[in-house]
Motif scaffolding. Structure first.
Motif, PDB file in Angstrom:
ATOM      1  N   ILE A 182       0.846  -1.197   0.000  1.00 25.31           N
ATOM      2  CA  ILE A 182       0.000   0.000   0.000  1.00 25.31           C
ATOM      3  C   ILE A 182       0.880   1.245   0.000  1.00 25.31           C
ATOM      4  CG2 ILE A 182      -1.834   1.249   1.197  1.00 25.31           C
ATOM      5  CD1 ILE A 182      -2.516  -1.443   2.580  1.00 25.31           C
ATOM      6  N   ILE A 184       1.026   5.107   0.689  1.00 26.17           N
ATOM      7  CA  ILE A 184       0.271   6.078   1.483  1.00 26.17           C
ATOM      8  C   ILE A 184       0.550   7.476   0.958  1.00 26.17           C
ATOM      9  CG2 ILE A 184      -0.188   6.940   3.805  1.00 26.17           C
ATOM     10  CD1 ILE A 184       1.200   4.378   4.853  1.00 26.17           C
ATOM     11  N   ASN A 192      -4.512   7.239   6.544  1.00 26.95           N
ATOM     12  CA  ASN A 192      -3.976   5.963   7.013  1.00 26.95           C
ATOM     13  C   ASN A 192      -5.067   4.989   7.444  1.00 26.95           C
ATOM     14  OD1 ASN A 192      -0.718   6.032   7.447  1.00 26.95           O
ATOM     15  ND2 ASN A 192      -1.603   8.085   7.588  1.00 26.95           N
ATOM     16  N   THR A 194      -7.116   3.759   5.603  1.00 30.99           N
ATOM     17  CA  THR A 194      -7.257   2.785   4.527  1.00 30.99           C
ATOM     18  C   THR A 194      -6.461   1.524   4.843  1.00 30.99           C
ATOM     19  OG1 THR A 194      -7.628   4.521   2.888  1.00 30.99           O
ATOM     20  CG2 THR A 194      -6.914   2.371   2.065  1.00 30.99           C
ATOM     21  N   TRP A 195      -5.173   1.672   5.137  1.00 35.57           N
ATOM     22  CA  TRP A 195      -4.379   0.455   5.386  1.00 35.57           C
ATOM     23  C   TRP A 195      -4.728  -0.185   6.716  1.00 35.57           C
ATOM     24  CZ3 TRP A 195      -1.193  -0.132   9.554  1.00 35.57           C
ATOM     25  CH2 TRP A 195      -0.626   1.003  10.140  1.00 35.57           C
ATOM     26  N   VAL A 198      -7.313  -2.650   5.843  1.00 36.55           N
ATOM     27  CA  VAL A 198      -6.742  -3.814   5.164  1.00 36.55           C
ATOM     28  C   VAL A 198      -6.128  -4.762   6.192  1.00 36.55           C
ATOM     29  CG1 VAL A 198      -5.062  -4.591   3.448  1.00 36.55           C
ATOM     30  CG2 VAL A 198      -6.336  -2.475   3.072  1.00 36.55           C
ATOM     31  N   VAL A 205       0.299  -6.407   5.594  1.00 40.03           N
ATOM     32  CA  VAL A 205       0.536  -5.251   4.730  1.00 40.03           C
ATOM     33  C   VAL A 205       2.008  -4.859   4.746  1.00 40.03           C
ATOM     34  CG1 VAL A 205      -1.810  -4.347   5.002  1.00 40.03           C
ATOM     35  CG2 VAL A 205      -0.025  -3.619   6.595  1.00 40.03           C
ATOM     36  N   LEU A 207       3.878  -1.304   3.790  1.00 43.34           N
ATOM     37  CA  LEU A 207       3.512   0.083   3.551  1.00 43.34           C
ATOM     38  C   LEU A 207       4.681   0.864   2.964  1.00 43.34           C
ATOM     39  CD1 LEU A 207       1.809   0.763   7.016  1.00 43.34           C
ATOM     40  CD2 LEU A 207       0.721  -0.091   4.921  1.00 43.34           C
TER      41      LEU A 207
END
Length: 501
Positions: A182, A184, A192, A194-195, A198, A205, A207
């Motif tokens: 992901i 950012i 943040n 969003t992740w 996930v 993840v 990042l």
């Protein structure tokens, strides 16, 4: 030799894992994270403020380390799905508690560590200190309420679906990958979330933190690890993540996809598209309309995808100009202040050249015939200097609908105003994350509702509803992370929980 050096550096850095979760953000160099281990190698990049002054260094993760992060994440996927629901949720609640304690302390006072981190983050991001602290509080709230967010996205609202998979007569709802990379964006800390969704969906993840704000994702990662996040569930790099975009099972990318990611097809999802609009129709209007519209322009310091980028007034040019002047007066409540001021909301530009380019675009529009209505309302010059950094005061620009700046998202409180007939509104609203309709225009709703490039539609007193993580926002992330797989297992035992990855 390179691999040995990598292992040695990880081993030395890992000894600091037990220190208070936020103190490492005050170091001379912010590390990359390989699961629970910090990495600071020889490769560094400098994070600077808007005046070009060094704030700190950022560790650059070599390509080999990025590969190992992805492999580690894939290995962690089964362990994440095997954890019980309450044990899993407790990690997110524990991280929320640590952040809130870091903000307030046991006696309700802001602690010095997070205050110092916020001052650093303000310098690199150009965001006011108070807005950063509020954003971190909001993210702590998202962590604490992650169960509701997950239930809103799971089939039948079943929390265990993320762990065991929901099922129908001939299908199972299963992960579409074992890890997710992901990127950012550096616009505002709350992106943040969003992740975090996930990860909460039990997808490990990796990042790519933005140079404008490496502090927020590191702060969240440290809090999650301190709360018990399993090793390998989260890794983080600074800067280029070419290996991630090539090799990750799934990629989540902010904004328009570059050609190399478009070629990957369905394993890539874009997010953080905005260009949101408000349509002002004749008829009744909500109370305190102009202050509410002004807040839609300045929320998140003007850097959110939910900001009102354009106001479309149904009527003639004079009606649009009157509306724009009213909005300009309301925006006068938000002057450009030093970033350390408690009431500051207007950001500075992390790169001065970017701010100068934006100012040039606005002046170019004025040269084409646009009107700077905030200047007419007496808000002072467009460019403001504080401490060697550049800010642009809130701006309302009256433009024709075909002007290149109509609908543009600029990284400060900025809104264009135009005029149109009701029949033209659906066309002008294409490509909008949000369209809010104010006034009496029921004939607009069918065209806006059925326009596939509009993601959210609000009207009446809900015109400024904005964002909530348990509502579809560019769809649900779970719809990308999971898929329905046809499964017929005659005579074969189904996998136990945690084995279906």
């Amino acid at each position: 030799m390179t691999s040995g050096l990598l292992l040695e550096r990880e081993g030395r850095a890992s000894a600091g894992a037990a220190e208070p979760f936020a103190e490492s953000l005050l170091g001379e160099c912010l590390p990359a994270l390989h699961g629970h281990r910090s990495f600071i190698g020889q490769g560094r990049r400098v994070a600077r403020d808007g005046a070009g002054r060094s704030v700190c260094e950022l560790a650059v993760a070599p390509r080999l380390l990025q590969v190992r992060m992805l492999d580690h994440a894939a290995d962690a996927a089964t362990a994440l799905r095997a954890m019980g629901d309450e044990e899993w949720l407790a990690i997110f609640r524990g991280a929320a508690r640590r952040i809130l304690e870091g903000l307030d302390g046991p006696g309700g006072e802001d602690t010095s560590v997070l205050a110092a981190v916020a001052e650093r983050a303000s310098r690199t991001s150009g965001l006011p200190v108070t807005r950063l602290l509020r954003a971190w509080r909001s993210l702590a709230g998202n962590l604490a309420e992650i169960e509701e967010v997950l239930r809103s996205q799971a089939p039948g609202g079943r929390l265990d679906a993320f762990r065991t998979g929901a099922s129908g007569a001939t299908w199972r709802w299963l992960p579409a990958g074992r890890n997710a990379a992901i990127r950012i964006p550096g616009n505002f800390p709350t992106i943040n979330v969003t992740w975090l969704q996930v990860l909460a969906a039990r997808r490990p993840v990796v990042l790519a933190a933005p140079p404008e704000d490496p502090f927020t994702p590191l702060l969240l990662a440290r809090a999650l690890v301190a709360a018990g996040l399993p090793d390998g569930a989260l890794s983080l790099i600074h800067g280029d993540g070419a290996v991630l975009w090539q090799k990750a099972d799934q990629v989540i990318w902010p904004g328009d996809l570059p050609p190399e990611l478009l070629a990957r097809g369905a394993v890539v999802r874009s997010y953080h598209q905005g260009r949101s609009k408000v349509v002002l129709a004749p008829g009744s209007r909500p109370r305190e309309l102009w202050p509410r519209l002004a807040r839609m322009v300045v929320q998140g310091c003007g850097r959110l995808c939910t900001n009102a980028s354009s106001l479309v007034v149904i009527g003639e040019r004079d009606a649009a100009k009157r509306a724009g002047l009213e909005l300009g007066v309301a925006l006068a409540e938000f002057p450009a202040l030093p970033l350390s001021h408690p009431n500051a909301i207007v950001p500075a530009f992390p790169l001065r050249e970017r701010g100068e380019d934006v100012a040039s675009r606005i002046r170019g529009a004025v040269a084409r015939g646009a009107s700077d209505l905030t200047e007419s309302a007496g808000l002072g010059p467009l460019e403001v200097e504080h401490g060697g950094t550049l800010q642009l005061r809130p701006t309302v620009l009256l433009v024709e609908a075909e002007d290149p700046l109509f609908g543009a998202e600029l990284p400060f409180p900025f809104v264009t105003v135009t005029w149109a007939s009701a029949a033209e509104v659906p066309r002008l609203s294409r490509g909008s994350l949000i369209v809010g309709v104010i006034g009496e225009a029921p004939e607009l709703v069918p065209g806006l509702l059925l326009e596939p490039s509009i993601d959210k539609l609000f009207s009446g007193d809900s015109f400024d509803h904005g964002y909530h993580p348990d509502e579809p926002h560019e769809g649900y992330l779970a719809d990308f992370l999971f898929h329905k797989k046809t499964v017929l297992l005659d005579g074969v035992d189904a996998p136990a929980p945690g084995e279906a990855t």
